[in-house]
Design a protein around this motif. Structure first.
Motif, PDB file in Angstrom:
ATOM      1  N   ASP A   6      50.598  51.851  46.592  1.00  0.00           N
ATOM      2  CA  ASP A   6      49.398  52.083  45.813  1.00  0.00           C
ATOM      3  C   ASP A   6      48.482  53.056  46.530  1.00  0.00           C
ATOM      4  O   ASP A   6      48.092  52.846  47.680  1.00  0.00           O
ATOM      5  CB  ASP A   6      48.654  50.770  45.571  1.00  0.00           C
ATOM      6  N   VAL A   7      48.129  54.122  45.855  1.00  0.00           N
ATOM      7  CA  VAL A   7      47.253  55.138  46.404  1.00  0.00           C
ATOM      8  C   VAL A   7      46.252  55.522  45.332  1.00  0.00           C
ATOM      9  O   VAL A   7      46.608  55.637  44.156  1.00  0.00           O
ATOM     10  CB  VAL A   7      48.053  56.391  46.836  1.00  0.00           C
ATOM     11  N   HIS A   8      45.016  55.702  45.725  1.00  0.00           N
ATOM     12  CA  HIS A   8      43.994  56.130  44.769  1.00  0.00           C
ATOM     13  C   HIS A   8      43.808  57.633  44.862  1.00  0.00           C
ATOM     14  O   HIS A   8      43.634  58.178  45.952  1.00  0.00           O
ATOM     15  CB  HIS A   8      42.664  55.434  45.050  1.00  0.00           C
ATOM     16  N   SER A   9      43.866  58.285  43.709  1.00  0.00           N
ATOM     17  CA  SER A   9      43.618  59.721  43.643  1.00  0.00           C
ATOM     18  C   SER A   9      42.233  59.964  43.076  1.00  0.00           C
ATOM     19  O   SER A   9      41.804  59.291  42.134  1.00  0.00           O
ATOM     20  CB  SER A   9      44.670  60.394  42.761  1.00  0.00           C
ATOM     21  N   ASP A  10      41.517  60.924  43.658  1.00  0.00           N
ATOM     22  CA  ASP A  10      40.207  61.296  43.134  1.00  0.00           C
ATOM     23  C   ASP A  10      40.317  62.175  41.895  1.00  0.00           C
ATOM     24  O   ASP A  10      39.306  62.464  41.250  1.00  0.00           O
ATOM     25  CB  ASP A  10      39.408  62.048  44.209  1.00  0.00           C
ATOM     26  N   CYS A  11      41.521  62.631  41.576  1.00  0.00           N
ATOM     27  CA  CYS A  11      41.699  63.523  40.428  1.00  0.00           C
ATOM     28  C   CYS A  11      41.604  62.741  39.118  1.00  0.00           C
ATOM     29  O   CYS A  11      42.056  61.602  39.026  1.00  0.00           O
ATOM     30  CB  CYS A  11      43.040  64.229  40.510  1.00  0.00           C
ATOM     31  N   THR A  12      41.032  63.368  38.106  1.00  0.00           N
ATOM     32  CA  THR A  12      40.898  62.800  36.775  1.00  0.00           C
ATOM     33  C   THR A  12      41.387  63.824  35.756  1.00  0.00           C
ATOM     34  O   THR A  12      41.657  64.980  36.104  1.00  0.00           O
ATOM     35  CB  THR A  12      39.425  62.458  36.469  1.00  0.00           C
ATOM     36  N   PRO A  13      41.495  63.442  34.477  1.00  0.00           N
ATOM     37  CA  PRO A  13      41.885  64.434  33.467  1.00  0.00           C
ATOM     38  C   PRO A  13      40.963  65.650  33.420  1.00  0.00           C
ATOM     39  O   PRO A  13      41.380  66.728  32.980  1.00  0.00           O
ATOM     40  CB  PRO A  13      41.826  63.627  32.162  1.00  0.00           C
ATOM     41  N   ASP A  14      39.721  65.491  33.879  1.00  0.00           N
ATOM     42  CA  ASP A  14      38.793  66.622  33.890  1.00  0.00           C
ATOM     43  C   ASP A  14      39.237  67.715  34.865  1.00  0.00           C
ATOM     44  O   ASP A  14      38.774  68.862  34.766  1.00  0.00           O
ATOM     45  CB  ASP A  14      37.384  66.160  34.260  1.00  0.00           C
ATOM     46  N   CYS A  15      40.115  67.364  35.805  1.00  0.00           N
ATOM     47  CA  CYS A  15      40.603  68.365  36.764  1.00  0.00           C
ATOM     48  C   CYS A  15      41.530  69.379  36.094  1.00  0.00           C
ATOM     49  O   CYS A  15      41.684  70.502  36.585  1.00  0.00           O
ATOM     50  CB  CYS A  15      41.365  67.681  37.895  1.00  0.00           C
ATOM     51  N   ALA A  16      42.175  68.964  35.007  1.00  0.00           N
ATOM     52  CA  ALA A  16      43.170  69.822  34.351  1.00  0.00           C
ATOM     53  C   ALA A  16      42.466  70.864  33.495  1.00  0.00           C
ATOM     54  O   ALA A  16      41.718  70.521  32.575  1.00  0.00           O
ATOM     55  CB  ALA A  16      44.109  68.982  33.495  1.00  0.00           C
ATOM     56  N   SER A 202      46.679  77.258  38.914  1.00  0.00           N
ATOM     57  CA  SER A 202      46.237  76.596  37.685  1.00  0.00           C
ATOM     58  C   SER A 202      46.436  75.088  37.797  1.00  0.00           C
ATOM     59  O   SER A 202      47.445  74.621  38.331  1.00  0.00           O
ATOM     60  CB  SER A 202      47.022  77.130  36.489  1.00  0.00           C
ATOM     61  N   THR A 203      45.486  74.345  37.258  1.00  0.00           N
ATOM     62  CA  THR A 203      45.601  72.882  37.215  1.00  0.00           C
ATOM     63  C   THR A 203      45.978  72.387  35.824  1.00  0.00           C
ATOM     64  O   THR A 203      45.956  71.187  35.565  1.00  0.00           O
ATOM     65  CB  THR A 203      44.264  72.231  37.629  1.00  0.00           C
ATOM     66  N   VAL A 204      46.338  73.288  34.919  1.00  0.00           N
ATOM     67  CA  VAL A 204      46.573  72.897  33.529  1.00  0.00           C
ATOM     68  C   VAL A 204      47.716  71.895  33.396  1.00  0.00           C
ATOM     69  O   VAL A 204      47.732  71.074  32.464  1.00  0.00           O
ATOM     70  CB  VAL A 204      46.831  74.150  32.658  1.00  0.00           C
ATOM     71  N   ALA A 205      48.675  71.917  34.319  1.00  0.00           N
ATOM     72  CA  ALA A 205      49.818  71.005  34.236  1.00  0.00           C
ATOM     73  C   ALA A 205      49.534  69.647  34.862  1.00  0.00           C
ATOM     74  O   ALA A 205      50.355  68.731  34.748  1.00  0.00           O
ATOM     75  CB  ALA A 205      51.034  71.624  34.922  1.00  0.00           C
ATOM     76  N   ALA A 206      48.387  69.483  35.514  1.00  0.00           N
ATOM     77  CA  ALA A 206      48.095  68.233  36.221  1.00  0.00           C
ATOM     78  C   ALA A 206      48.079  67.048  35.258  1.00  0.00           C
ATOM     79  O   ALA A 206      47.600  67.148  34.125  1.00  0.00           O
ATOM     80  CB  ALA A 206      46.754  68.349  36.941  1.00  0.00           C
ATOM     81  N   PHE A 207      48.591  65.923  35.737  1.00  0.00           N
ATOM     82  CA  PHE A 207      48.670  64.689  34.945  1.00  0.00           C
ATOM     83  C   PHE A 207      48.093  63.573  35.810  1.00  0.00           C
ATOM     84  O   PHE A 207      48.811  62.909  36.540  1.00  0.00           O
ATOM     85  CB  PHE A 207      50.130  64.423  34.566  1.00  0.00           C
ATOM     86  N   CYS A 208      46.778  63.414  35.757  1.00  0.00           N
ATOM     87  CA  CYS A 208      46.084  62.577  36.733  1.00  0.00           C
ATOM     88  C   CYS A 208      45.217  61.518  36.066  1.00  0.00           C
ATOM     89  O   CYS A 208      44.778  61.664  34.921  1.00  0.00           O
ATOM     90  CB  CYS A 208      45.196  63.439  37.633  1.00  0.00           C
ATOM     91  N   GLY A 209      44.931  60.474  36.843  1.00  0.00           N
ATOM     92  CA  GLY A 209      43.984  59.455  36.421  1.00  0.00           C
ATOM     93  C   GLY A 209      44.395  58.779  35.125  1.00  0.00           C
ATOM     94  O   GLY A 209      45.536  58.371  34.946  1.00  0.00           O
ATOM     95  N   GLU A 210      43.461  58.692  34.188  1.00  0.00           N
ATOM     96  CA  GLU A 210      43.706  58.024  32.919  1.00  0.00           C
ATOM     97  C   GLU A 210      44.219  58.985  31.855  1.00  0.00           C
ATOM     98  O   GLU A 210      44.114  58.705  30.655  1.00  0.00           O
ATOM     99  CB  GLU A 210      42.401  57.350  32.433  1.00  0.00           C
ATOM    100  N   ASP A 211      44.749  60.109  32.271  1.00  0.00           N
ATOM    101  CA  ASP A 211      45.299  61.080  31.326  1.00  0.00           C
ATOM    102  C   ASP A 211      46.423  60.429  30.518  1.00  0.00           C
ATOM    103  O   ASP A 211      47.086  59.503  30.978  1.00  0.00           O
ATOM    104  CB  ASP A 211      45.847  62.284  32.089  1.00  0.00           C
TER     105      ASP A 211
END
Length: 288
Positions: A6-16, A202-211
């Protein structure tokens, strides 16, 4: 209860975010239809999908349907002897397709991936081994299982960050699965996946947080000139260098996450990155 993975990421869908203007709606629709057709073809392949050649073909076809180009080396693994532990930074559900398009290997992924739309079904049929992070007592069994695969000559790809981040340089590598390479005397290949649009990060492909998968897919379908570059760093050989899992993980993280380079081992320098050969999807220009 938190598990060892378990790891927490600070990234959210807003990052994409798109680095370029979106493609026209008509092109988005064509991509979506092509992707849906390609997914159906892949899923009807059943157990045969796990065959390396077919797995690579399906992965490339799915990326082609999205107009997503892959640049990478001809191979990620070391060749003869034990299999290679391929350790990769984690950005997106597309990471799995990008790796398999370069070289089909056994994947080790968190259990949640098996429930993802589209990718989950493909991953299960491709023979992916899933980690249940809610049961930490299973960790030694997982490490032993990976070690046995490596010792038998099968290469395994893992995402040691244990979660997704919007860029390649964030997070760190967890050490547990590196013990499998130490136990099997297997080489480790650090790999960096980087997404770009017309050469711009580009961060458009990121799939993070509650995305959600649907939201992420919509962004990818609308992305202009999206490329994923697969960079294979020099091999690390734990037995020759006398590395334990802690130092092995630290060196792999420095290489894959953009830190100080590691020293190449004999024969461990990969070929320069080049476009992976793809068949162009119908109605679109050939990839170059």
């Amino acid at each position: 209860m938190n598990g060892p993975f378990d790891v927490h990421s600070d990234c959210t869908p807003d990052c994409a975010a798109h680095a370029l203007p979106r493609v026209p709606a008509a092109r988005i629709a064509r991509r979506g239809a092509a992707f849906a057709r390609t997914v159906r073809r892949a899923l009807t392949d059943g157990a045969r999908m796990a065959e390396p050649g077919r797995l690579r073909t399906h992965a490339r076809a799915l990326l082609d349907a999205l107009d997503l180009r892959v640049e990478g080396p001809a191979s990620l693994t070391a060749g003869d002897g034990p299999g290679t532990l391929v350790v990769v930074n984690h950005v997106s559900w597309l990471d799995i397709l990008a790796l398999l398009a370069v070289e089909p290997v056994t994947l080790l992924a968190k259990r949640e991936v098996g429930g993802w739309p589209v990718v989950g079904g493909l991953a299960r049929r491709a023979g992916t081994h899933f980690i249940d992070r809610t049961h930490p007592r299973r960790l030694p069994h997982t490490v032993r299982e990976v070690s046995e695969l490596l010792a038998a000559g099968r290469s395994v790809a893992v995402f040691p960050q244990a979660t997704t981040w919007c860029t390649a340089g964030a997070g760190t590598f967890r050490r547990a699965t590196f013990q499998a390479a130490v136990d099997a005397g297997a080489p480790v290949r650090p790999v960096t996946l980087g997404y770009r649009q017309q050469g711009r990060p580009s961060t458009v492909a990121a799939f993070c947080g509650e995305d959600t998968f649907a939201a992420s897919l919509r962004r990818v379908l609308a992305a202009r000139d999206l490329t994923v570059r697969v960079t294979a760093h020099p091999l690390l050989t734990p037995l020759d260098a006398g590395l334990d899992r802690r130092e092995l993980a630290a060196r792999a993280a420095r290489a894959a996450l953009g830190g100080r380079p590691v020293t190449a081992t004999a024969g461990g320098v990969p070929r320069p990155a080049a476009p992976v050969p793809h068949a162009p999807p119908r109605g679109t220009p050939a990839h170059v």
